[in-house]
Design an enzyme around this catalytic site. Structure first.
Site, PDB file in Angstrom:
ATOM      1  N   ARG A  39       0.828  -1.216   0.000  1.00  0.00           N
ATOM      2  CA  ARG A  39       0.000   0.000   0.000  1.00  0.00           C
ATOM      3  C   ARG A  39       0.860   1.262   0.000  1.00  0.00           C
ATOM      4  O   ARG A  39       1.792   1.385   0.773  1.00  0.00           O
ATOM      5  CB  ARG A  39      -0.894  -0.020   1.230  1.00  0.00           C
ATOM      6  CG  ARG A  39      -1.964   1.020   1.178  1.00  0.00           C
ATOM      7  CD  ARG A  39      -2.946   0.826   2.322  1.00  0.00           C
ATOM      8  NE  ARG A  39      -3.917   1.892   2.258  1.00  0.00           N
ATOM      9  CZ  ARG A  39      -5.196   1.693   1.998  1.00  0.00           C
ATOM     10  NH1 ARG A  39      -5.655   0.487   1.803  1.00  0.00           N
ATOM     11  NH2 ARG A  39      -6.020   2.706   1.961  1.00  0.00           N
ATOM     12  N   GLY A  44       6.726   0.780   5.496  1.00  0.00           N
ATOM     13  CA  GLY A  44       7.602  -0.150   4.783  1.00  0.00           C
ATOM     14  C   GLY A  44       7.663   0.142   3.294  1.00  0.00           C
ATOM     15  O   GLY A  44       8.728   0.089   2.665  1.00  0.00           O
ATOM     16  N   CYS A  45       6.519   0.482   2.720  1.00  0.00           N
ATOM     17  CA  CYS A  45       6.440   0.754   1.283  1.00  0.00           C
ATOM     18  C   CYS A  45       7.166   2.053   0.932  1.00  0.00           C
ATOM     19  O   CYS A  45       7.799   2.167  -0.113  1.00  0.00           O
ATOM     20  CB  CYS A  45       4.982   0.803   0.838  1.00  0.00           C
ATOM     21  SG  CYS A  45       4.121  -0.759   1.171  1.00  0.00           S
ATOM     22  N   THR A  46       7.079   3.037   1.835  1.00  0.00           N
ATOM     23  CA  THR A  46       7.782   4.301   1.633  1.00  0.00           C
ATOM     24  C   THR A  46       9.296   4.074   1.703  1.00  0.00           C
ATOM     25  O   THR A  46      10.043   4.578   0.863  1.00  0.00           O
ATOM     26  CB  THR A  46       7.333   5.331   2.689  1.00  0.00           C
ATOM     27  OG1 THR A  46       5.923   5.538   2.531  1.00  0.00           O
ATOM     28  CG2 THR A  46       8.070   6.646   2.533  1.00  0.00           C
ATOM     29  N   GLY A  49      10.402   2.071  -1.511  1.00  0.00           N
ATOM     30  CA  GLY A  49      10.404   2.959  -2.676  1.00  0.00           C
ATOM     31  C   GLY A  49      11.539   3.961  -2.623  1.00  0.00           C
ATOM     32  O   GLY A  49      12.188   4.245  -3.630  1.00  0.00           O
TER      33      GLY A  49
END
Length: 158
Positions: A39, A44-46, A49
């Site tokens: 998401r 974690g995704c930030t 990325g």
């Protein structure tokens, strides 16, 4: 239909940031990293990325394109990309076409409840469109370094 190492990844076209349609086969001649994250705008995704963003020049030097994929809508992807300064395309896969192709939708548990979601995964595709490496159930810390090493080794070998 599922993908396997050493075999050609089936072609797909998907809506990407910047108002574009991204087609995998159009990237032949370059290596491609396709990474799936649960998401946009989550910690974690930030971080993941950001790690890809910060290593983009090294991926470019290894003739490797980076593509991020989640089930977020295109507006959420555009906002995530702008907010984090990502220098690569993000795909909105709301209908899970690309997720299903790579087999990354898994039963997950969050706060004791089960739901279907994206298992953080990364795939490295060679210049001929064949799957060269895959990482499933990824832990963010140190992951991008490992993917970059694999991309560089593959590039040298081509």
């Amino acid at each position: 239909m599922s993908i396997s190492l050493g075999h050609t990844v089936p072609d797909f076209t998907a809506t990407a940031t910047g108002g574009t349609e991204l087609t995998l086969s159009a990237l032949r001649g370059q290596q491609v990293v396709v990474y799936f994250y649960p998401r946009a705008n989550t910690p974690g995704c930030t971080t993941e990325g950001g790690d890809f963003r910060d290593h983009k020049a090294s991926f470019d030097a290894a003739n490797t394109v980076i593509i991020g994929v989640s089930r977020d809508g295109i507006r959420a992807q555009e906002n995530f990309k702008a907010k984090q300064g990502f220098n690569f395309a993000l795909i909105s896969d709301k209908d899970e076409t690309v997720c299903q192709l790579f087999g990354v939708i898994k039963l997950k548990k969050l706060y004791g409840k089960e739901h279907l979601g994206i298992e953080r995964s990364t795939f490295l595709i060679d210049t001929e469109g064949k799957l060269a490496r895959e990482w499933r159930g990824v832990k963010v810390k140190g992951h991008v370094d490992e993917v970059l090493e694999a991309a560089q080794a593959l590039h040298v070998g081509e």
